[in-house]
Design an enzyme around this catalytic site. Structure first.
Site, mmCIF file in Angstrom:
data_model
loop_
_atom_site.group_PDB
_atom_site.id
_atom_site.type_symbol
_atom_site.label_atom_id
_atom_site.label_comp_id
_atom_site.label_asym_id
_atom_site.label_seq_id
_atom_site.Cartn_x
_atom_site.Cartn_y
_atom_site.Cartn_z
ATOM 1 N N CYS A 76 0.822 -1.208 0.000
ATOM 2 C CA CYS A 76 0.000 0.000 0.000
ATOM 3 C C CYS A 76 0.858 1.260 0.000
ATOM 4 O O CYS A 76 0.688 2.152 -0.822
ATOM 5 C CB CYS A 76 -0.938 -0.018 1.209
ATOM 6 S SG CYS A 76 -1.857 1.503 1.395
ATOM 7 N N CYS A 89 -1.431 1.701 -3.117
ATOM 8 C CA CYS A 89 -2.408 2.783 -2.964
ATOM 9 C C CYS A 89 -1.799 4.195 -2.940
ATOM 10 O O CYS A 89 -2.250 5.092 -3.653
ATOM 11 C CB CYS A 89 -3.191 2.632 -1.665
ATOM 12 S SG CYS A 89 -3.354 0.967 -1.040
ATOM 13 N N LYS A 108 0.266 5.341 -6.046
ATOM 14 C CA LYS A 108 -0.709 5.394 -7.141
ATOM 15 C C LYS A 108 -1.572 6.649 -7.038
ATOM 16 O O LYS A 108 -1.767 7.359 -8.020
ATOM 17 C CB LYS A 108 -1.599 4.150 -7.090
ATOM 18 C CG LYS A 108 -2.708 4.184 -8.107
ATOM 19 C CD LYS A 108 -3.807 3.224 -7.770
ATOM 20 C CE LYS A 108 -4.640 3.662 -6.594
ATOM 21 N NZ LYS A 108 -5.581 2.630 -6.154
ATOM 22 N N TYR A 112 -8.977 -3.312 -11.557
ATOM 23 C CA TYR A 112 -8.890 -1.894 -11.206
ATOM 24 C C TYR A 112 -7.491 -1.332 -11.361
ATOM 25 O O TYR A 112 -7.325 -0.167 -11.725
ATOM 26 C CB TYR A 112 -9.466 -1.630 -9.795
ATOM 27 C CG TYR A 112 -8.565 -1.971 -8.642
ATOM 28 C CD1 TYR A 112 -7.732 -1.003 -8.079
ATOM 29 C CD2 TYR A 112 -8.543 -3.241 -8.079
ATOM 30 C CE1 TYR A 112 -6.913 -1.309 -7.001
ATOM 31 C CE2 TYR A 112 -7.737 -3.548 -7.004
ATOM 32 C CZ TYR A 112 -6.922 -2.582 -6.471
ATOM 33 O OH TYR A 112 -6.106 -2.883 -5.401
ATOM 34 N N GLU A 128 -6.758 1.877 -13.618
ATOM 35 C CA GLU A 128 -6.207 3.086 -12.985
ATOM 36 C C GLU A 128 -4.930 3.533 -13.692
ATOM 37 O O GLU A 128 -4.748 4.729 -13.967
ATOM 38 C CB GLU A 128 -5.910 2.803 -11.507
ATOM 39 C CG GLU A 128 -7.181 2.696 -10.670
ATOM 40 C CD GLU A 128 -6.926 2.327 -9.218
ATOM 41 O OE1 GLU A 128 -7.801 2.612 -8.381
ATOM 42 O OE2 GLU A 128 -5.877 1.744 -8.904
ATOM 43 N N HIS A 177 -27.351 21.331 -1.775
ATOM 44 C CA HIS A 177 -27.431 21.897 -3.111
ATOM 45 C C HIS A 177 -26.512 23.097 -3.250
ATOM 46 O O HIS A 177 -26.427 23.897 -2.320
ATOM 47 C CB HIS A 177 -28.878 22.331 -3.380
ATOM 48 C CG HIS A 177 -29.072 22.835 -4.779
ATOM 49 N ND1 HIS A 177 -29.068 21.991 -5.871
ATOM 50 C CD2 HIS A 177 -29.261 24.086 -5.248
ATOM 51 C CE1 HIS A 177 -29.256 22.716 -6.965
ATOM 52 N NE2 HIS A 177 -29.374 23.984 -6.623
ATOM 53 N N GLU A 187 -26.134 15.166 -4.282
ATOM 54 C CA GLU A 187 -27.557 15.356 -3.989
ATOM 55 C C GLU A 187 -28.431 14.447 -4.863
ATOM 56 O O GLU A 187 -29.542 14.093 -4.477
ATOM 57 C CB GLU A 187 -27.971 16.823 -4.143
ATOM 58 C CG GLU A 187 -27.953 17.354 -5.551
ATOM 59 C CD GLU A 187 -28.384 18.836 -5.608
ATOM 60 O OE1 GLU A 187 -29.465 19.150 -5.076
ATOM 61 O OE2 GLU A 187 -27.627 19.649 -6.178
HETATM 62 C C1 FAD Z 1 -0.871 -0.833 -7.675
HETATM 63 C C2 FAD Z 1 -1.743 -1.149 -6.490
HETATM 64 C C3 FAD Z 1 -2.696 -0.250 -6.097
HETATM 65 C C4 FAD Z 1 -3.510 -0.514 -5.008
HETATM 66 N N1 FAD Z 1 -4.454 0.401 -4.658
HETATM 67 C C5 FAD Z 1 -5.236 0.181 -3.587
HETATM 68 C C6 FAD Z 1 -6.187 1.150 -3.188
HETATM 69 O O1 FAD Z 1 -6.339 2.195 -3.816
HETATM 70 N N2 FAD Z 1 -6.935 0.887 -2.100
HETATM 71 C C7 FAD Z 1 -6.792 -0.262 -1.378
HETATM 72 O O2 FAD Z 1 -7.490 -0.441 -0.383
HETATM 73 N N3 FAD Z 1 -5.909 -1.218 -1.750
HETATM 74 C C8 FAD Z 1 -5.122 -1.012 -2.829
HETATM 75 N N4 FAD Z 1 -4.200 -1.949 -3.195
HETATM 76 C C9 FAD Z 1 -4.144 -3.223 -2.449
HETATM 77 C C10 FAD Z 1 -3.365 -3.080 -1.140
HETATM 78 O O3 FAD Z 1 -2.100 -2.530 -1.397
HETATM 79 C C11 FAD Z 1 -3.255 -4.427 -0.464
HETATM 80 O O4 FAD Z 1 -4.530 -4.989 -0.321
HETATM 81 C C12 FAD Z 1 -2.602 -4.323 0.905
HETATM 82 O O5 FAD Z 1 -1.327 -3.750 0.825
HETATM 83 C C13 FAD Z 1 -2.520 -5.708 1.545
HETATM 84 O O6 FAD Z 1 -1.847 -5.655 2.757
HETATM 85 P P1 FAD Z 1 -1.084 -6.933 3.312
HETATM 86 O O7 FAD Z 1 -0.642 -6.593 4.694
HETATM 87 O O8 FAD Z 1 -1.889 -8.135 3.101
HETATM 88 O O9 FAD Z 1 0.190 -7.101 2.360
HETATM 89 P P2 FAD Z 1 1.290 -6.097 1.865
HETATM 90 O O10 FAD Z 1 0.943 -4.690 2.123
HETATM 91 O O11 FAD Z 1 1.593 -6.497 0.481
HETATM 92 O O12 FAD Z 1 2.531 -6.422 2.802
HETATM 93 C C14 FAD Z 1 3.208 -7.622 2.725
HETATM 94 C C15 FAD Z 1 4.660 -7.370 3.102
HETATM 95 O O13 FAD Z 1 5.284 -8.605 3.385
HETATM 96 C C16 FAD Z 1 6.622 -8.552 2.913
HETATM 97 N N5 FAD Z 1 7.050 -9.944 2.767
HETATM 98 C C17 FAD Z 1 6.571 -10.876 1.900
HETATM 99 N N6 FAD Z 1 7.165 -12.063 2.139
HETATM 100 C C18 FAD Z 1 8.017 -11.882 3.183
HETATM 101 C C19 FAD Z 1 8.900 -12.733 3.891
HETATM 102 N N7 FAD Z 1 8.994 -14.036 3.597
HETATM 103 N N8 FAD Z 1 9.652 -12.208 4.885
HETATM 104 C C20 FAD Z 1 9.540 -10.886 5.212
HETATM 105 N N9 FAD Z 1 8.724 -10.044 4.571
HETATM 106 C C21 FAD Z 1 7.963 -10.532 3.572
HETATM 107 C C22 FAD Z 1 6.503 -7.777 1.616
HETATM 108 O O14 FAD Z 1 7.737 -7.209 1.250
HETATM 109 C C23 FAD Z 1 5.456 -6.734 1.978
HETATM 110 O O15 FAD Z 1 6.065 -5.552 2.463
HETATM 111 C C24 FAD Z 1 -3.354 -1.717 -4.282
HETATM 112 C C25 FAD Z 1 -2.381 -2.642 -4.670
HETATM 113 C C26 FAD Z 1 -1.583 -2.364 -5.757
HETATM 114 C C27 FAD Z 1 -0.543 -3.356 -6.174
#
Ligand code: FAD
Length: 461
Positions: free
Chosen positions: A43, A48, A51, A180, A184, A438, A443
C-alpha cells in the site's frame, strides 16, 4: 515449559502485519516483525499511496483545460515525470520512516530480513541465518503481480511495481488487464499525456463490478482517448528498433514504448515454508483461514492479501487488528467482509458498495433500480459531454438499499460516507427523507424518486 523467544512473530511489514504487531504489542505481547523489502508494504511503497499521487498528477491536464472555460489563462504548462517520481519517492520514504518509528515506539522488534518458516514454531531470518522460536506466528506477506504463463518476450513486460520507477514517461504504453489496477494505470498514463491501449481478454473491463459501471467507465475512458481492446490477449512482445512490438491474439501488431501487465495478483507464499509448518493453502495458493484468521495450524494465523479474501488495505488492517484483539486482547473479534465500500481511482472515479444489480437479482425476488446519468454542472458549463452515473439497487420487499454505484468526480469520497448508511441498513425511504445539499453532485443520490427498472421473480414452486 517450552521457552519461546517471542509471543508473536509477524512475517511481513505491510498493512495487515504492521497493524497486528502494534495492537498485539499494545496488549503487552512480546512482538517481532520481519520485512524483507520496505516497511509499509504494498500500500505505502508500491500500491495505494504512490498510485494516488500519480492519479493527482494525471488529473491536472484536464483541470488546466477546464480552467480556460472559467476565464483562466493557462499557458506554457509542461509536465516533468522525473520531478513527480522524485517527489513521490520522498513522500514514500517519509511514510516508511513514520511506520518504522510507530513500530519502534510500540516496542515491536523489527528485522530487515526475509523470514521463512522452518517448522510450526521456528522462523529463520535469511539476513543472518538466525532462528527464532515463536509462540504464535502471523503470516502477512501480501500478494505479488501475476505475469501469466510466460509469453515470448515477457522479459520486456513490466508490472505495477516497475511502473512506479520508470525513468521516463512512455509516449505509448500498452497495458494488459481489466481489473482496477489496469484501469487506474491506463487513466494515469493517459492523463499524463501517453498514448494508451488497454487490452483485456474478457467481454468488458472491471469484471465483478456492476454492468452499468463497466460500460459507463469504458465509454468515458474511450472518450478521453484510451483505446480499449477486449476479447484479445497479448501473445508476444518483441523488441524492435523504435520500441516494443506487441502481437495480439488476432495477430494485430501494436508498437509501443512500454508494456505493462496488470493481470491479477497472487498470494505471496513462494518459498515461505508453509509445507514445513503444515499450513494449508487452497487451490488458488491462498492460505486457508477461519473467520478469526486462524490457519490449519492452531497457533499460526494469516491476514491480508495472502488469504485472498478481499484484497484491500483497510480489510488487511481490520483483519490484523481483529487478530490481535482476539489473541492478545482477550476479545474475540472477526473482520466483517460484508458491504465493504471501495473506489477505483480511474478518470472518472468509481465508488461502489454492496451488491451489483445482477447479484441482487439472483438473491432477491423483487429488486428496484434507481439510475441516473447526467452531465455535471461543471461539464455542462464547459460544454463537455462526459456524464456521471449513479445507481441504487433496492430490495423491493424491505426497501433496504442493497447496493450503490457511482462513476464520476469524487465517487470515492461519496461512497465512504454513504457506506455508513448502507452498513446501517438504510432504506430507500431513509435516502428520500434526507435533505439534499445543493448544489452538489451527491444530492442526486437522495433525489432519485422514480424507479428506473423493477425486476420481479416468482418464488420457486
Ligand atoms: C498498484 C496497487 C494499487 C492498489 N491500490 C489500492 C487502493 O487504492 N486501495 C486499497 O485499499 N488497496 C489497494 N491496493 C491493495 C493493497 O495494497 C493491499 O490490499 C494491501 O497492501 C494488503 O496488505 P497486506 O498486509 O496483506 O500485504 P502487503 O501490504 O503487500 O505487505 C506484505 C509485506 O510482506 C513482505 N514480505 C513478503 N514475504 C516476506 C517474507 N517471507 N519475509 C519478510 N517479509 C515478507 C513484503 O515485502 C510486503 O512488504 C493496491 C495494490 C496495488 C498493487
Amino acid at each position: 515449559m517450552v521457552d519461546f523467544d517471542t509471543d508473536l512473530f509477524v512475517v511481513g511489514g505491510g498493512s495487515g502485519g504492521v497493524r497486528a504487531a502494534r495492537i498485539a504489542a499494545g496488549y503487552g505481547a512480546r512482538v517481532m516483525l520481519a520485512e524483507e523489502y520496505r516497511l509499509g508494504g504494498t500500500c505505502v511503497i508500491r500500491g495505494c499511496v504512490p498510485k494516488k499521487l500519480l492519479v493527482y498528477a494525471s488529473r491536472f491536464s484536464h483541470e488546466f483545460e477546464e480552467a480556460a472555460g472559467f476565464g483562466w489563462t493557462v499557458e506554457g504548462t509542461s509536465f516533468d515525470w522525473s520531478t513527480l517520481i522524485a517527489n513521490k519517492d520522498k513522500e514514500i520514504a517519509r511514510l516508511e520512516a513514520a511506520y518504522t518509528a510507530n513500530l519502534t515506539r510500540s516496542n515491536v522488534t523489527i528485522f530487515k530480513s526475509r523470514a521463512v518458516l522452518e517448522d510450526a514454531h521456528t522462523v529463520r531470518l535469511a539476513a543472518d541465518d538466525r532462528r527464532i522460536r515463536a509462540k504464535h506466528i502471523l503470516i502477512a506477506t501480501g500478494a505479488w503481480p501475476g505475469m501469466g504463463t510466460g509469453i515470448a518476450g515477457i522479459e520486456h513486460v513490466i508490472s505495477s511495481n516497475e511502473a512506479f520507477h520508470l525513468t521516463e514517461l512512455p509516449k505509448r504504453i500498452l497495458i494488459q488487464g481489466g481489473g482496477y489496477i489496469a484501469v487506474e494505470f491506463a487513466c494515469i498514463f493517459a492523463g499524463l499525456g501517453s498514448e494508451v491501449t488497454l487490452v483485456y481478454r474478457g467481454e468488458n473491463i472491471l469484471r465483478g463490478f456492476d454492468d452499468d459501471v463497466r460500460t459507463h467507465l469504458r465509454t468515458e475512458m474511450e472518450r478521453r482517448g484510451i483505446k480499449v481492446i477486449c476479447k484479445r490477449i497479448v501473445e508476444e512482445v518483441e523488441k524492435v528498433d523504435h520500441g516494443l512490438c506487441v502481437v495480439l491474439s488476432d495477430h494485430e501488431d501494436i508498437i509501443v514504448d512500454k508494456v505493462m501487465f496488470a493481470t491479477g495478483r497472487r498470494p505471496n507464499i513462494k518459498g515461505l515454508g508453509l509445507d514445513a509448518a503444515g499450513v494449508r493453502v487452497n487451490d488458488k495458493g491462498a492460505i486457508e483461514v477461519d473467520r478469526f484468521s486462524r490457519t490449519s495450524v492452531p497457533h499460526i494465523y494469516a491476514v491480508g492479501d495472502v488469504t485472498d479474501r478481499i484484497a484491500l488495505t483497510p480489510v488487511a488492517i481490520r483483519e490484523g487488528h481483529a487478530f490481535a484483539d482476539t489473541l492478545f486482547g482477550n476479545r474475540p473479534t472477526t473482520a466483517d467482509h460484508v458491504n465493504v465500500p471501495t473506489a477505483v481511482f480511474s478518470e472518472p472515479e468509481i465508488g461502489v458498495i454492496g451488491l451489483t444489480e445482477m447479484q441482487a437479482r439472483e438473491d432477491f425476488p423483487k429488486v428496484d433500480i434507481y439510475k441516473t446519468t447526467f452531465r455535471t454542472m461543471k461539464t455542462a458549463f464547459l460544454g463537455g459531454e462526459a456524464r456521471m452515473l449513479m445507481k441504487l439497487i433496492v430490495d423491493g420487499a424491505s426497501d433496504r438499499v442493497l447496493g450503490c454505484h457511482i462513476v464520476g468526480p469524487d465517487a470515492g469520497e461519496m461512497i465512504q460516507v454513504l457506506g455508513i448508511a448502507i452498513k446501517m441498513g438504510a432504506t430507500k425511504a431513509d435516502f428520500d427523507a434526507t435533505m439534499a445539499v445543493h448544489p452538489t453532485l451527491a444530492e442526486e443520490l437522495v433525489t432519485m424518486r422514480t424507479v428506473t427498472e423493477r425486476h420481479t421473480r416468482q418464488a420457486a414452486e
